[in-house]
Design a protein around this motif. Structure first.
Motif, PDB file in Angstrom:
ATOM      1  N   GLY A 193       7.486  36.018  13.379  1.00 45.71           N
ATOM      2  CA  GLY A 193       8.550  36.113  14.365  1.00 45.71           C
ATOM      3  C   GLY A 193       8.103  35.912  15.801  1.00 45.71           C
ATOM      4  N   GLU A 194       6.831  35.584  16.012  1.00 44.63           N
ATOM      5  CA  GLU A 194       6.334  35.360  17.368  1.00 44.63           C
ATOM      6  C   GLU A 194       6.653  33.936  17.819  1.00 44.63           C
ATOM      7  N   SER A 195       6.621  33.737  19.126  1.00 47.13           N
ATOM      8  CA  SER A 195       6.753  32.397  19.683  1.00 47.13           C
ATOM      9  C   SER A 195       5.352  31.880  19.990  1.00 47.13           C
ATOM     10  N   ALA A 196       5.021  30.707  19.458  1.00 50.25           N
ATOM     11  CA  ALA A 196       3.691  30.138  19.632  1.00 50.25           C
ATOM     12  C   ALA A 196       3.816  28.655  19.946  1.00 50.25           C
ATOM     13  N   VAL A 197       2.677  27.982  20.087  1.00 48.95           N
ATOM     14  CA  VAL A 197       2.689  26.534  20.305  1.00 48.95           C
ATOM     15  C   VAL A 197       1.834  25.862  19.240  1.00 48.95           C
ATOM     16  N   LEU A 198       2.243  24.654  18.859  1.00 50.28           N
ATOM     17  CA  LEU A 198       1.496  23.856  17.891  1.00 50.28           C
ATOM     18  C   LEU A 198       0.923  22.628  18.576  1.00 50.28           C
ATOM     19  N   TRP A 199      -0.323  22.312  18.287  1.00 49.34           N
ATOM     20  CA  TRP A 199      -0.944  21.120  18.836  1.00 49.34           C
ATOM     21  C   TRP A 199      -0.375  19.865  18.181  1.00 49.34           C
ATOM     22  N   ASP A 200      -0.354  18.779  18.949  1.00 46.14           N
ATOM     23  CA  ASP A 200      -0.106  17.462  18.386  1.00 46.14           C
ATOM     24  C   ASP A 200      -1.410  17.044  17.717  1.00 46.14           C
ATOM     25  N   LYS A 201      -1.449  17.116  16.398  1.00 49.75           N
ATOM     26  CA  LYS A 201      -2.713  16.970  15.674  1.00 49.75           C
ATOM     27  C   LYS A 201      -3.444  15.664  15.976  1.00 49.75           C
ATOM     28  N   GLU A 202      -2.700  14.552  15.961  1.00 52.17           N
ATOM     29  CA  GLU A 202      -3.358  13.262  16.168  1.00 52.17           C
ATOM     30  C   GLU A 202      -3.836  13.105  17.613  1.00 52.17           C
ATOM     31  N   ALA A 203      -2.977  13.487  18.562  1.00 54.48           N
ATOM     32  CA  ALA A 203      -3.359  13.359  19.970  1.00 54.48           C
ATOM     33  C   ALA A 203      -4.503  14.305  20.317  1.00 54.48           C
ATOM     34  N   ALA A 204      -4.475  15.532  19.762  1.00 55.99           N
ATOM     35  CA  ALA A 204      -5.562  16.480  20.011  1.00 55.99           C
ATOM     36  C   ALA A 204      -6.863  15.987  19.387  1.00 55.99           C
ATOM     37  N   LYS A 205      -6.762  15.409  18.190  1.00 56.56           N
ATOM     38  CA  LYS A 205      -7.948  14.863  17.528  1.00 56.56           C
ATOM     39  C   LYS A 205      -8.579  13.771  18.373  1.00 56.56           C
ATOM     40  N   GLU A 206      -7.724  12.903  18.956  1.00 52.13           N
ATOM     41  CA  GLU A 206      -8.228  11.827  19.817  1.00 52.13           C
ATOM     42  C   GLU A 206      -8.864  12.388  21.082  1.00 52.13           C
ATOM     43  N   LEU A 207      -8.264  13.415  21.659  1.00 50.44           N
ATOM     44  CA  LEU A 207      -8.820  14.045  22.855  1.00 50.44           C
ATOM     45  C   LEU A 207     -10.232  14.555  22.590  1.00 50.44           C
ATOM     46  N   PHE A 208     -10.399  15.310  21.513  1.00 52.87           N
ATOM     47  CA  PHE A 208     -11.712  15.903  21.240  1.00 52.87           C
ATOM     48  C   PHE A 208     -12.709  14.871  20.710  1.00 52.87           C
TER      49      PHE A 208
END
Length: 480
Positions: free
Chosen positions: A302-317
């Motif tokens: 029930g918490e509010s959280a954020v999800l990464w954009d998996k592909e864009a985050a993968k490219e960043l790292f």
């Protein structure tokens, strides 16, 4: 000693002092650190507390390296008066308030800082799914390190832990810092009441500014403000007012060293890192934030959280691991500010992104009740995706409707602008891959638009991953 040697020695001492300031400011980042002479290195080594964070460490300061910086909110030693002054409440214990990864390039001439949203929903090894900031509470520095390594795929070589409440004394030791806000901030929790503009803050006000979430994008705006504050700290630490003032510099050193803990290998080689970073300036420090796919994810608890954009985050790292410099956007006059561009013109390029492929958020920028909901329905009628219920902006005096968009969404934003006659386009780096429509008082109903899309391919075509972007510390510093 000959006069020539005296001059060389003096130049070398100045270079080493500057290098130590940069090394400390980057390795501690949230607060900054420093040294005055080579002799202070031993003093720093004995004064800084070592911590076992499970990082491999290295006694060598050469080569590319990744440093995890964790800001820890520890309130146990605060008096009741201090708690009231800082608007912190009565909670005790330690919790992570900020998490960043610092990448130092192999030649030690560039530094990239990636902010990790503290509400990131991710796997904490051995503990299941949690917000990323829970890792420290569940298992201390070692588990925080393992969690970030798992999420990013990066090898973390060093660890720095900062008591964020010590930030107050560090700012005061520098004589205060300058910040600027592009939007009003009204936050009774931190006693902030700001109009858009530039401000000089002491430590207490600077901490409140870095921590407030009382703007439209909450924690994401908070990250932008923290990066701005860090940039201002770095700029002030490297200024002549600090480097050439022995009293201020010594005070900065002594205050900062009391606020940090680092892994043993980093503690033993601050001088080597300082020498390697001696030529880094605010132009060479870039700030980025992990790209997000969902800024209001509802967790099973029930918490509010954020999800990464998996592909864009993968490219960043991937780019960070490969030691690539992130693409920098054009400099703007103020952090968070943007230059308006015409919504449409006869010579504008043909529209290439259909409304059905564009998801956006609507915010009511006026005092007219229901205008946001009406605009949402209007945009949905002409084919746009508007999944979220409209929100409100803190600023209520928008005359024109404004379309704000991240650096990789210009083509989509032009389609939105064509559908909203009279609207104004504003690029905004901090939005990442998002588009926001801020409805103004002189808002016109949405109309259907004609788009010339490329013919559909008979086979699925992978969508190219957006190129990660970053702002330099110089971009973040308020322009007078």
């Amino acid at each position: 000693m000959t006069p020539r040697r005296d001059r060389r020695s003096a130049r070398g001492a100045r270079t080493r002092r500057r290098g130590l300031v940069i090394a400390g400011a980057l390795s501690c980042l949230v607060l900054g650190s420093s040294g005055v002479t080579w002799a202070l290195t031993n003093y720093a080594t004995t004064k800084i507390e070592a911590v076992d964070a499970g990082v491999p460490g290295s006694r060598s300061s050469t080569g590319a390296m990744n440093i995890l910086v964790v800001g820890v909110d520890k309130r146990d030693n605060l008096t009741r008066k201090q708690q009231n002054q800082l608007k912190l409440g009565r909670e005790t214990g330690e919790r992570t308030d900020t998490m960043m990864v610092i990448h130092v390039s192999e030649d030690h001439r560039k530094v990239t800082v990636v902010s990790l949203p503290r509400d990131t929903w991710t796997t904490v090894p051995g503990k299941g799914l949690h917000k990323i900031n829970a890792a420290y509470q569940l298992g201390g520095p070692k588990l925080a390190t393992r969690t970030v390594q798992t999420a990013t795929g990066l090898t973390l070589h060093h660890y720095v832990e900062v008591n964020v409440l010590g930030f107050i004394e560090v700012v005061d030791a520098l004589g205060g810092i300058s910040v600027c806000t592009p939007v009003p901030i009204r936050d009774p929790k931190t006693a902030l009441d700001l109009e858009p503009g530039t401000y000089s803050f002491d430590g207490v006000k600077a901490l409140a500014y870095a921590r407030t979430r009382a703007t439209a994008r909450s924690d994401l705006d908070r990250i932008d403000r923290q990066q701005q504050v860090i940039s201002s700290l770095l700029n002030q630490a490297l200024s002549g007012e600090t480097l050439t003032n022995p009293v201020r510099l010594a005070s900065f050193v002594d205050t900062t060293l009391d606020t940090i803990r680092v892994d043993d290998a980093l503690r033993g080689d601050l001088l080597g890192l300082a020498d390697q970073l001696k030529d880094v300036s605010t132009d060479d420090v870039a700030f980025a934030t992990v790209p997000l796919a969902d800024v209001d994810y509802k967790t099973p608890t029930g918490e509010s959280a954020v999800l990464w954009d998996k592909e864009a985050a993968k490219e960043l790292f991937r780019r960070i691991a490969a030691d690539e410099t992130l693409v920098k956007p054009a400099k703007s006059a103020k952090p968070g500010a943007s230059t308006p561009t015409p919504a449409a013109s006869p010579s504008a390029p043909a529209l290439t992104v259909a409304p059905s492929r564009i998801a956006l958020t609507v915010l009511n920028g006026t005092t007219i009740t229901g205008l946001g909901a009406q605009t949402r329905a209007d945009l949905q009628r002409v084919g746009f995706q508007v999944p979220e219920v409209p929100g409100n902006t803190p600023q209520k005096d928008f005359e024109k409707t404004v379309i704000r968009y991240g650096p990789d969404r210009e083509d989509s934003a032009r389609t939105v602008a064509a559908a909203l006659p009279g609207a104004e386009l504003r690029p905004l780096e901090s939005l990442g891959d998002k588009i926001e429509v801020v409805v103004g008082r002189k808002h016109a109903p949405a109309k259907k638009v004609t788009v010339k899309e490329a013919p559909a391919s008979p086979t699925p075509v992978a969508t190219p991953t957006a190129t990660p972007t970053a702002r330099t510390a110089t971009d973040n510093i308020c322009k007078k």
